[in-house]
Design a protein around this motif. Structure first.
Motif, mmCIF file in Angstrom:
data_model
loop_
_atom_site.group_PDB
_atom_site.id
_atom_site.type_symbol
_atom_site.label_atom_id
_atom_site.label_comp_id
_atom_site.label_asym_id
_atom_site.label_seq_id
_atom_site.Cartn_x
_atom_site.Cartn_y
_atom_site.Cartn_z
ATOM 1 N N UNK A 114 0.855 -1.182 0.000
ATOM 2 C CA UNK A 114 0.000 0.000 0.000
ATOM 3 C C UNK A 114 0.897 1.240 0.000
ATOM 4 N N UNK A 115 0.480 2.207 -0.769
ATOM 5 C CA UNK A 115 1.208 3.479 -0.831
ATOM 6 C C UNK A 115 0.199 4.597 -0.619
ATOM 7 N N UNK A 116 0.596 5.577 0.124
ATOM 8 C CA UNK A 116 -0.282 6.728 0.338
ATOM 9 C C UNK A 116 0.572 7.961 0.596
ATOM 10 N N UNK A 117 -0.028 9.065 0.327
ATOM 11 C CA UNK A 117 0.650 10.316 0.672
ATOM 12 C C UNK A 117 -0.413 11.309 1.129
ATOM 13 N N UNK A 122 -4.274 16.640 5.980
ATOM 14 C CA UNK A 122 -4.924 15.397 5.554
ATOM 15 C C UNK A 122 -4.445 14.209 6.377
ATOM 16 N N UNK A 123 -5.280 13.199 6.422
ATOM 17 C CA UNK A 123 -4.936 11.957 7.108
ATOM 18 C C UNK A 123 -5.114 10.798 6.130
#
Length: 136
Positions: A114-117, A122-123
Motif C-alpha cells: 500500500x502506498x499513500x501520501x 490530511x490523514x
C-alpha cells in the motif's frame, strides 16, 4: 464410528446451510441431491424440495436478522445428514469429497503493498483488513 459421523454431519450441515445464501447454492444442492439419489433414489426429489424450502426459510431469516432461525436450520440438516450417514456409512467418503469440492480454496499468502501520501492537514488510513478508528 458414530462420533466421526456426528462430526462429519455437523460440518456438512453447517456448510450446506451456509452455502444456501451464496452463488455456490446450485452446485451444493446438486451435490447433496446426487448423494441421496445414489443411496435413496425414492427420496431424492423430496430432499431437493426440502433443500429449496430450507433456502427460502434461510433467506427470509437473514432478511429479518433472525440468527436463531439459521442455527435451527443448520441443526436440522446436521441431524438429517447424521441419520443418513448412520444408515449408509459407505457414503461418508463421498460426502467428504463433496464438502472438499464445495469449500473455497484456502487463501494463499500474498504480498499486499500500500502506498499513500498526505499533505497539509490530511490523514491517510490504510488497512489490510478490519480497521477501527476512533477520533476525539
Amino acid at each position: 464410528m458414530e462420533p466421526e459421523f456426528a462430526a462429519l454431519a455437523s460440518s456438512a450441515g453447517s456448510t450446506v446451510v451456509t452455502l444456501m445464501a451464496t452463488d455456490a447454492w446450485r452446485h451444493t444442492r446438486e451435490g447433496i441431491t446426487a448423494l441421496w439419489r445414489r443411496v435413496h433414489p425414492e427420496r431424492a426429489e423430496a430432499v431437493a424440495a426440502e433443500l429449496d424450502a430450507t433456502r427460502e426459510d434461510l433467506l427470509a431469516a437473514c432478511a429479518a436478522g433472525d440468527l436463531e432461525a439459521e442455527r435451527e436450520l443448520t441443526a436440522e440438516w446436521q441431524g438429517r445428514i447424521r441419520r443418513f450417514l448412520v444408515s449408509r456409512p459407505e457414503i461418508a467418503e463421498e460426502l467428504r469429497s463433496l464438502l472438499d469440492d464445495l469449500e473455497p480454496p484456502a487463501a494463499t499468502s500474498s504480498t499486499v503493498t500500500q502506498h499513500a501520501s498526505a499533505s497539509g492537514r490530511a490523514r491517510v488510513y490504510q488497512a489490510g483488513r478490519d480497521q477501527h478508528i476512533v477520533e476525539r
